[in-house]
Design an enzyme around this catalytic site. Structure first.
Site, PDB file in Angstrom:
ATOM      1  N   TYR A  51       0.660  -1.016   0.220  1.00  0.00           N
ATOM      2  CA  TYR A  51      -0.194  -0.304   0.427  1.00  0.00           C
ATOM      3  C   TYR A  51       1.101   1.422   0.115  1.00  0.00           C
ATOM      4  O   TYR A  51       0.432   2.596  -0.269  1.00  0.00           O
ATOM      5  CB  TYR A  51      -1.251   0.111   1.517  1.00  0.00           C
ATOM      6  CG  TYR A  51      -1.864  -1.226   1.336  1.00  0.00           C
ATOM      7  CD1 TYR A  51      -2.631  -1.881   0.311  1.00  0.00           C
ATOM      8  CD2 TYR A  51      -2.643  -1.184   2.301  1.00  0.00           C
ATOM      9  CE1 TYR A  51      -3.271  -2.449   0.539  1.00  0.00           C
ATOM     10  CE2 TYR A  51      -3.043  -2.404   2.048  1.00  0.00           C
ATOM     11  CZ  TYR A  51      -3.645  -3.376   1.454  1.00  0.00           C
ATOM     12  OH  TYR A  51      -4.536  -4.275   1.798  1.00  0.00           O
ATOM     13  N   ASN A 136      -7.282 -13.529   1.487  1.00  0.00           N
ATOM     14  CA  ASN A 136      -7.228 -13.867  -0.108  1.00  0.00           C
ATOM     15  C   ASN A 136      -6.717 -15.283  -0.236  1.00  0.00           C
ATOM     16  O   ASN A 136      -6.482 -16.047  -1.350  1.00  0.00           O
ATOM     17  CB  ASN A 136      -6.467 -13.064  -0.767  1.00  0.00           C
ATOM     18  CG  ASN A 136      -7.457 -12.030  -0.909  1.00  0.00           C
ATOM     19  OD1 ASN A 136      -8.348 -11.240  -0.907  1.00  0.00           O
ATOM     20  ND2 ASN A 136      -6.202 -10.710  -0.792  1.00  0.00           N
TER      21      ASN A 136
END
Ligand code: NAP
Length: 295
Positions: A51, A136
């Site tokens: 990020y 995920n």
């Protein structure tokens, strides 16, 4: 703040944290939003090396105590030495000595998961990370990753889950109910898509239900998530105003028939998940999920 179990560790974490993907960094708005949330008692921040916001999070953490800090290693760093380097780099950027939850950001089907997990266990033994999580991963992939670990447990799986992305209910949310693993619901406001015209009818319903509780549509959408067993969530907000509204999602309980009405309406508007498009884009880079994790 409401607290939930972190996996089966006996530790408790806030039912709501603050995300930091696309958090404003340049003009310090993001830092102010995070600091505001910490003052309210949202003592849980999620970030990731990819990020580029770990330093911003680090600024917000200065002088703070008892904040649960979660970050993630990107799959291009899943070889043993790369995991160690990535963790050291995250610690330096965050300005802390221990990461509370270190997560594998996405599965990598090319690097043997045993190699990655042995590095994670080593980091935990050294005290650089407190807990190990994934993100995920399917329920099956969590089982495989768990099976190669010697001493540690995977305490959480961070997955896309919201009123409009319901797919996980068929897989990991169900698994977590049986195994006590924490679900960290990301993009709980569908990355802002919840507010699109496409979701107008659903927003109307959320607002209508919210009126009964003196809450907004956003607060109902977030409460719907944290009212579920083992589920915590991490909305991202760049402003104190949004943080205030999100914080108001904690501390009330939706009644069963309201939950059922949201369930029914949301299914009609279910949208394609961010995760599905990401998987397609990155298939060649990190291998194909159809081949399964290499052990
Ligand atoms: P999100 O939290 O679902 O939505 C963020 C968007 O909603 C931003 O545009 C934000 O605007 C807006 N918003 C926030 N609070 C609001 C409110 N009260 N009213 C109206 N709008 C509001 O999206 P996300 O950032 O994708 O997901 C949250 C966090 O999950 C991320 O930041 C990240 O930490 C994590 N995540 C993880 C993965 C993964 O692969 N593990 C993937 C995606 C996200 P402002 O910014 O202007 O406040």
């Amino acid at each position: 703040m409401m607290y939930k179990n972190l996996g089966r560790t006996g530790d408790k974490i806030p039912a709501m944290g603050m995300g930091s993907w696309e958090l404003a960094g340049g003009n310090d708005d993001g830092v102010e939003a995070l600091k505001h949330g910490l003052e309210l008692g949202i003592k849980f921040i999620d970030t990731a090396e990819i990020y580029g916001t770990e330093e911003t999070v680090g600024k917000a953490l200065k002088g703070q105590k008892d904040v649960f800090v979660a970050t993630k290693v990107w799959p291009n760093h899943f070889k043993h030495d790369d995991v160690i380097r990535a963790c050291n780099s995250s610690l330096a950027k965050l300005g802390i000595s221990t990461i509370d939850l270190y997560q594998l950001h996405w599965p990598n089907y090319n690097v043997p998961i045993s190699e990655t997990m042995s590095a994670m266990e080593e980091l935990q033994k050294q005290g650089k990370i407190r807990h190990i999580g994934v993100s995920n991963f399917s329920a099956k992939e969590v089982e495989v990753a768990q099976s190669v670990m010697k001493n540690s447990e995977i305490v959480s799986n961070q997955i896309e889950y919201s009123v409009v992305v319901r797919e996980p209910e068929m897989d990991f949310v169900e698994y977590s109910r049986k195994n006590g693993t924490t679900v960290i619901a990301y993009s709980p406001l569908a990355h802002g898509v919840l507010y699109d015209n496409r979701n107008g009818k659903l927003m109307e319903l959320l607002s209508e239900i919210g009126k009964k509780y003196g809450k907004t549509a956003t607060q109902v959408a977030l409460n719907w998530l944290i009212s579920k067993e083992n589920v915590v969530t991490i909305p991202k907000a760049n402003s104190a105003r949004h943080v205030d509204e999100n914080f108001g999602a904690v501390g009330f309980k939706l009644k069963g028939d309201d939950v059922s009405r949201i369930d029914a309406q949301a299914r009609a508007f279910e949208q394609r998940s961010l995760a599905a498009s990401f998987k397609e884009r990155n298939r060649s880079q990190f291998g194909d999920s159809k081949t399964g994790l290499k052990v």
